[in-house]
Design an enzyme around this catalytic site. Structure first.
Site, PDB file in Angstrom:
ATOM      1  N   CYS A   2     -18.789  10.368  -2.192  1.00  0.00           N
ATOM      2  CA  CYS A   2     -18.926  10.907  -3.536  1.00  0.00           C
ATOM      3  C   CYS A   2     -18.317  12.301  -3.585  1.00  0.00           C
ATOM      4  O   CYS A   2     -17.986  12.884  -2.570  1.00  0.00           O
ATOM      5  CB  CYS A   2     -20.401  10.957  -3.937  1.00  0.00           C
ATOM      6  SG  CYS A   2     -21.253   9.374  -3.722  1.00  0.00           S
ATOM      7  N   ARG A  27     -12.775  10.398  -5.178  1.00  0.00           N
ATOM      8  CA  ARG A  27     -13.801  10.220  -4.159  1.00  0.00           C
ATOM      9  C   ARG A  27     -14.851   9.193  -4.557  1.00  0.00           C
ATOM     10  O   ARG A  27     -15.736   8.861  -3.764  1.00  0.00           O
ATOM     11  CB  ARG A  27     -14.485  11.559  -3.875  1.00  0.00           C
ATOM     12  CG  ARG A  27     -13.568  12.633  -3.357  1.00  0.00           C
ATOM     13  CD  ARG A  27     -14.307  13.928  -3.114  1.00  0.00           C
ATOM     14  NE  ARG A  27     -15.237  13.807  -2.014  1.00  0.00           N
ATOM     15  CZ  ARG A  27     -14.942  14.054  -0.746  1.00  0.00           C
ATOM     16  NH1 ARG A  27     -13.732  14.455  -0.418  1.00  0.00           N
ATOM     17  NH2 ARG A  27     -15.842  13.916   0.198  1.00  0.00           N
ATOM     18  N   TRP A  77     -19.541   7.007  -5.539  1.00  0.00           N
ATOM     19  CA  TRP A  77     -19.148   5.725  -4.944  1.00  0.00           C
ATOM     20  C   TRP A  77     -20.422   5.132  -4.370  1.00  0.00           C
ATOM     21  O   TRP A  77     -21.028   5.702  -3.460  1.00  0.00           O
ATOM     22  CB  TRP A  77     -18.098   5.927  -3.855  1.00  0.00           C
ATOM     23  CG  TRP A  77     -17.581   4.631  -3.288  1.00  0.00           C
ATOM     24  CD1 TRP A  77     -16.578   3.854  -3.783  1.00  0.00           C
ATOM     25  CD2 TRP A  77     -18.041   3.967  -2.103  1.00  0.00           C
ATOM     26  NE1 TRP A  77     -16.385   2.757  -2.988  1.00  0.00           N
ATOM     27  CE2 TRP A  77     -17.274   2.808  -1.942  1.00  0.00           C
ATOM     28  CE3 TRP A  77     -19.038   4.250  -1.162  1.00  0.00           C
ATOM     29  CZ2 TRP A  77     -17.462   1.918  -0.887  1.00  0.00           C
ATOM     30  CZ3 TRP A  77     -19.228   3.364  -0.107  1.00  0.00           C
ATOM     31  CH2 TRP A  77     -18.442   2.218   0.018  1.00  0.00           C
ATOM     32  N   ASN A 103     -23.762  13.896  -1.521  1.00  0.00           N
ATOM     33  CA  ASN A 103     -22.737  13.046  -0.928  1.00  0.00           C
ATOM     34  C   ASN A 103     -23.154  12.768   0.507  1.00  0.00           C
ATOM     35  O   ASN A 103     -23.431  13.693   1.264  1.00  0.00           O
ATOM     36  CB  ASN A 103     -21.376  13.735  -0.952  1.00  0.00           C
ATOM     37  CG  ASN A 103     -20.310  12.958  -0.198  1.00  0.00           C
ATOM     38  OD1 ASN A 103     -20.366  11.737  -0.133  1.00  0.00           O
ATOM     39  ND2 ASN A 103     -19.352  13.664   0.373  1.00  0.00           N
ATOM     40  N   GLY A 104     -23.192  11.487   0.889  1.00  0.00           N
ATOM     41  CA  GLY A 104     -23.589  11.123   2.245  1.00  0.00           C
ATOM     42  C   GLY A 104     -24.558   9.960   2.218  1.00  0.00           C
ATOM     43  O   GLY A 104     -24.713   9.275   1.206  1.00  0.00           O
ATOM     44  N   GLU A 478       0.592  -2.465   7.261  1.00  0.00           N
ATOM     45  CA  GLU A 478       0.387  -1.501   6.186  1.00  0.00           C
ATOM     46  C   GLU A 478       0.782  -2.102   4.843  1.00  0.00           C
ATOM     47  O   GLU A 478       0.109  -1.870   3.826  1.00  0.00           O
ATOM     48  CB  GLU A 478       1.192  -0.225   6.467  1.00  0.00           C
ATOM     49  CG  GLU A 478       1.103   0.835   5.390  1.00  0.00           C
ATOM     50  CD  GLU A 478      -0.281   1.380   5.154  1.00  0.00           C
ATOM     51  OE1 GLU A 478      -0.462   2.090   4.140  1.00  0.00           O
ATOM     52  OE2 GLU A 478      -1.205   1.107   5.963  1.00  0.00           O
ATOM     53  N   LYS A 482      -1.757  -2.524   1.633  1.00  0.00           N
ATOM     54  CA  LYS A 482      -1.479  -1.985   0.310  1.00  0.00           C
ATOM     55  C   LYS A 482      -1.589  -3.071  -0.762  1.00  0.00           C
ATOM     56  O   LYS A 482      -2.142  -2.852  -1.841  1.00  0.00           O
ATOM     57  CB  LYS A 482      -0.081  -1.362   0.259  1.00  0.00           C
ATOM     58  CG  LYS A 482       0.013  -0.006   0.912  1.00  0.00           C
ATOM     59  CD  LYS A 482      -0.799   1.026   0.159  1.00  0.00           C
ATOM     60  CE  LYS A 482      -1.203   2.156   1.088  1.00  0.00           C
ATOM     61  NZ  LYS A 482      -2.276   1.816   2.016  1.00  0.00           N
ATOM     62  N   GLU A 485      -5.290  -3.895  -1.331  1.00  0.00           N
ATOM     63  CA  GLU A 485      -6.013  -2.832  -2.022  1.00  0.00           C
ATOM     64  C   GLU A 485      -5.720  -2.805  -3.517  1.00  0.00           C
ATOM     65  O   GLU A 485      -6.625  -2.572  -4.327  1.00  0.00           O
ATOM     66  CB  GLU A 485      -5.622  -1.471  -1.427  1.00  0.00           C
ATOM     67  CG  GLU A 485      -6.159  -1.208  -0.040  1.00  0.00           C
ATOM     68  CD  GLU A 485      -5.652   0.107   0.524  1.00  0.00           C
ATOM     69  OE1 GLU A 485      -6.475   0.868   1.054  1.00  0.00           O
ATOM     70  OE2 GLU A 485      -4.438   0.379   0.416  1.00  0.00           O
ATOM     71  N   HIS A 501       0.648 -20.584  16.461  1.00  0.00           N
ATOM     72  CA  HIS A 501      -0.654 -20.693  17.106  1.00  0.00           C
ATOM     73  C   HIS A 501      -1.797 -20.751  16.098  1.00  0.00           C
ATOM     74  O   HIS A 501      -2.959 -20.516  16.453  1.00  0.00           O
ATOM     75  CB  HIS A 501      -0.864 -19.524  18.068  1.00  0.00           C
ATOM     76  CG  HIS A 501       0.141 -19.483  19.174  1.00  0.00           C
ATOM     77  ND1 HIS A 501       0.214 -20.445  20.164  1.00  0.00           N
ATOM     78  CD2 HIS A 501       1.160 -18.609  19.427  1.00  0.00           C
ATOM     79  CE1 HIS A 501       1.205 -20.148  20.984  1.00  0.00           C
ATOM     80  NE2 HIS A 501       1.799 -19.050  20.554  1.00  0.00           N
ATOM     81  N   LYS A 589     -11.352   7.319  -1.746  1.00  0.00           N
ATOM     82  CA  LYS A 589     -10.359   7.824  -0.808  1.00  0.00           C
ATOM     83  C   LYS A 589     -10.958   8.423   0.448  1.00  0.00           C
ATOM     84  O   LYS A 589     -10.506   8.164   1.551  1.00  0.00           O
ATOM     85  CB  LYS A 589      -9.472   8.865  -1.492  1.00  0.00           C
ATOM     86  CG  LYS A 589      -8.282   9.263  -0.632  1.00  0.00           C
ATOM     87  CD  LYS A 589      -7.181   9.850  -1.455  1.00  0.00           C
ATOM     88  CE  LYS A 589      -5.904   9.983  -0.667  1.00  0.00           C
ATOM     89  NZ  LYS A 589      -5.268   8.699  -0.376  1.00  0.00           N
TER      90      LYS A 589
END
Length: 594
Positions: A2, A27, A77, A103-104, A478, A482, A485, A501, A589
Site C-alpha cells: 500500500c 502501490r 492493495w 502498509n505491511g 519476460e 508481460k 500481467e 517432452h 508495483k
C-alpha cells in the site's frame, strides 16, 4: 504493498494529499481514503473502493467545515479482508480518537484481535491493520502518543509503515519496520510518504526511517529507535521532481517508460562505463573474490538474474544459479558464492527475507536496485543503482532493461578484476553496450510498425506459448510475464528443446507461439515442430523474423532488444482488450508483503 502519506501544512491538507495519493496509486488501487482535520477541530474521513478520481469527486462535493493543513492518506492493495469501503484505510479506534494508515502485514493479527476483543474492543473490519488502532488506544490511556505507539508495536509481529493521527492534538506519529517510509520538512510543511515521488513537488531533501524507528512528525522531529532516543539520520538530497512522474503527453506510463529505455541505458553507461573494462567498478565495492554466483529475485527481477547468470557462465566460467526469492529458504549456500539481490523497489519482501535465508548464509550480497536508499540497499554489503528513474507503470519495462545493463556492467568489471576476462575483450563488450540505446530506439520504431497489424488476429486467443534457447530464454520468460500481467491471458515460456517432452500437447491449429530468434541453429527445428502441428508462429529477432530487431546475436547478455517488441505486443493487445496497462488487476508495483 500500500501507499501512505501524511502532512502538516499551512494550506488545506487535501491539496497535497490528492497529488501524493495519485502518485502512490501504483502501490495499490483497490481502495483509497483520507482522514483530514477540519477548521472546527473535527476529523473528516473519506473513503472509496474506486480510483483516486472518485476521491477527488468526494472532495469536490464536500460541503462540511473547511479542511485545515493536517491529514493522512492511504491507497490500498488488499491482503487481509475483501475490498470494501469499510475495510479501506484510514482505520480508527473504538473512541474515534485516532486514525491510522498502515502498509505491511501484521503476522499475529488473529491472536491480537482475539485478545483485544476479550478486553472489550469492538472491531468493525476484517483488516489486520485495525488491531493497531486498538493496541494504540489501550496504550494512549497512559498518556503520550509517541510512547503509546512504541508500546503498542512491542507486541506486534510483521511489517509496517504507519502514520497515526491523534484527533485532539493533531499530532502525527510515524513508525517503520520492513516497509518504506520517509519524512521531509519543507517551506510548504512537514511530510511523510512511502515514496519520494508522492511529495517530490515540495521536497529538496528527506530522511528515511530505518527498521524500528518511531518519529513524531514536527519541524523538530523526535526520533526513536527501538525505544531509545536517537538523532535523526542524515538527510538525502531528492533528485526527483514532480515533473518526472507526469505523463508528458503520453496516453499511459507504460508507453512513456518504453520510450525512456534508450535514455536510461545511456545514463547507466555514462555513470558506470569507465569502471567496467578497468575492473574499477567491482574493486570499488570492496568485496572479496567469489567462485560462484547466486541471483535472488522475483518475477521480472528473476528474469534479469537469469540473464546475468548466463553472462557469468559464458564469459567467466563462473557457476551461477538463480533462486526464486520466495523459495530461498529451501536452498543451501555454496562455498565462495556472491549473491546478487535484484529488486526494482528495493523493498520486495520476498527478497529481503531471502537475504536472511540459508540460500545466502554468510555470503556477501550486492543489491541491484532502482532505489539506493531502500531497505535492500541498506542491508546489502554493497549496492549498485539501476538509474532507471521513476517507473510508475506496474508492469516493469525500463527497470528490467536497466537491471540487465547494470548487472552486466558489474559482472564484466568483476570478471576483469578477477582475471577471468581480459581488458581488451571487456572494452569490446563496453562498445557493444554503448550501441544499445540506438538499437533499443530502432527496435521500438520497428515494433510499432509491425506489431499492431498482428494483434487483431490474436485477441480471441486464450493462451500463448513463448519459446527460445540459450541466452534468449530469459527474454522469452519476460515476454510471457508481460503478456500475462497486462492481457489476463495465460502465457507460458518453455525452453524450445523441452517442447517434445510435454508442451507440444498444448499446440493446436492457430496456437500462438512467440519465438525469440537469437541465432541458435537448433531453434529452426523446434519452430518446425510447432508449425507442423498448426501453430501460428510469430518470430522476433534476427533479419527475416516477423519482427526483425536484433543486430548483435552474439552479445553475452543475449537478445536484449527483443524485450522492446515483447513489451509493445503486451501493451498493444491489452489496450485492444480494454485493459488499464498501467494498473493491471490484482497487482501492485512495490511488493512489500510475502
Amino acid at each position: 504493498m500500500c501507499g501512505i502519506i501524511a502532512c502538516r501544512t499551512d494550506r488545506p491538507a487535501t491539496e497535497y494529499l490528492r497529488v501524493g495519493l495519485r502518485r502512490l496509486e501504483y502501490r495499490g488501487y483497490d481502495s483509497v481514503g483520507i482522514a483530514v482535520r477540519t477548521a472546527g477541530g473535527g476529523i473528516a474521513r473519506l473513503r472509496t473502493t474506486e480510483r483516486i478520481g472518485a476521491l477527488d469527486t468526494l472532495l469536490d462535493r464536500w460541503t462540511g467545515p473547511r479542511f485545515d493543513g493536517l491529514g493522512i492518506g492511504h491507497t490500498r492493495w488488499a491482503t487481509h479482508g475483501v475490498v470494501s469501503e469499510g475495510n479501506a484505510h484510514p482505520h480508527t479506534d473504538c473512541a474515534n480518537q485516532i486514525s491510522v494508515v498502515h502498509n505491511g502485514i501484521i503476522v499475529n493479527a488473529v491472536a491480537l484481535r482475539a485478545r483485544l476483543a476479550r478486553a472489550g474492543h469492538k472491531f468493525v473490519t476484517t483488516v489486520d491493520s485495525e488491531v493497531l488502532c486498538h493496541l494504540i488506544e489501550d496504550e494512549r490511556r497512559a498518556g503520550d502518543l509517541l510512547q503509546a505507539v512504541q508500546n503498542a508495536l512491542a507486541s506486534v509481529q510483521g511489517s509496517w509503515a504507519l502514520a497515526v493521527l491523534e484527533h485532539a492534538t493533531g499530532r502525527i506519529v510515524l513508525a517503520a519496520n520492513g516497509s518504506p517510509l520517509l519524512v521531509a520538512h519543507t517551506a510548504d510543511g512537514d511530510f511523510a510518504a512511502s515514496d519520494i515521488a508522492a511529495i517530490a513537488d515540495w521536497v529538496d531533501e528527506y530522511r528515511v526511517l530505518g527498521d524500528g524507528d518511531i518519529v513524531d512528525l514536527t519541524d523538530q522531529d523526535t526520533w526513536r529507535h527501538c525505544g531509545a532516543a536517537i538523532p535523526p539520520p542524515m538527510a538525502t538530497r531528492s533528485l526527483w521532481r514532480g515533473g518526472d512522474v507526469e505523463l508528458d503527453g503520453y496516453a499511459d506510463y507504460m508507453a512513456k517508460e518504453i520510450d525512456e529505455q534508450p535514455e536510461a541505458v545511456a545514463r547507466i553507461l555514462d555513470e558506470l562505463g569507465d569502471g567496467i573494462a578497468t575492473g574499477a567498478l567491482w574493486n570499488g565495492l570492496g568485496l572479496p573474490p567469489f567462485e560462484r554466483l547466486r541471483m535472488l529475485g522475483c518475477g521480472t527481477s528473476l528474469n534479469a538474474g537469469n540473464v546475468l547468470g548466463n553472462l557469468a557462465r559464458r564469459l567467466g566460467g563462473v557457476p551461477a544459479s538463480a533462486t526464486l526469492a520466495s523459495e530461498a529458504g529451501g536452498e543451501v549456500a555454496d562455498t565462495g558464492q556472491l549473491c546478487l539481490a535484484i529488486s526494482q523497489s528495493g523493498e520486495t519482501a520476498d527478497v529481503l527475507r531471502a537475504m536472511q535465508s540459508s540460500a545466502v548464509g554468510e555470503s556477501p550480497v550486492v543489491a541491484i536496485t532502482n532505489n539506493v536508499h531502500s531497505t535492500l540497499a541498506r542491508r546489502a554489503d554493497a549496492v549498485v543503482g539501476c538509474s532507471a528513474g521513476p517507473e510508475i507503470g506496474v508492469a516493469a519495462t525500463k527497470t528490467f532493461i536497466c537491471q540487465v545493463v547494470t548487472g552486466s556492467a558489474l559482472l564484466l568489471s568483476a570478471l576483469v578484476a578477477t582475471k577471468r576476462l581480459s581488458t581488451p575483450s571487456a572494452m569490446g563488450f563496453v562498445d557493444d553496450l554503448r550501441r544499445l540505446p540506438d538499437q533499443l530506439a530502432t527496435a521500438a520504431a520497428v515494433a510499432r510498425c509491425v506489431v499492431p497489424t498482428m494483434v487483431d488476429g490474436l485477441l480471441a486467443e486464450s493462451g500463448f506459448i513463448f519459446i527460445a534457447r540459450g541466452l534468449g530464454l530469459p527474454y522469452a520468460a519476460e515476454g510471457a510475464l508481460k503478456l500475462t500481467e497486462l492481457t489476463y491471458r495465460w502465457a507460458e515460456c518453455y525452453a524450445a528443446g523441452e517442447l517434445k517432452h510435454g508442451p507440444l500437447a498444448l499446440i493446436g491449429a492457430g496456437t500462438p507461439v512467440i519465438v525469440i530468434e537469437n541465432g541458435d541453429p537448433r531453434l529452426a527445428a523446434n519452430t518446425a515442430e510447432v508449425q507442423a502441428r498448426g501453430a501460428r508462429v510469430i518470430s522476433i529477432g534476427l533479419p527475416g523474423s516477423a519482427v526483425p530487431v536484433i543486430e548483435n546475436h552474439t552479445a553475452p547478455w543475449g537478445p536484449i532488444v527483443a524485450t522492446v517488441p515483447l513489451q509493445i505486443l503486451a501493451r498493444t493487445m491489452a489496450l485492444a482488450l480494454g485493459h488499464d496497462v498501467d494498473k493491471p488487476r490484482n497487482l501492485a508495483k512495490s511488493v512489500t508483503v510475502e
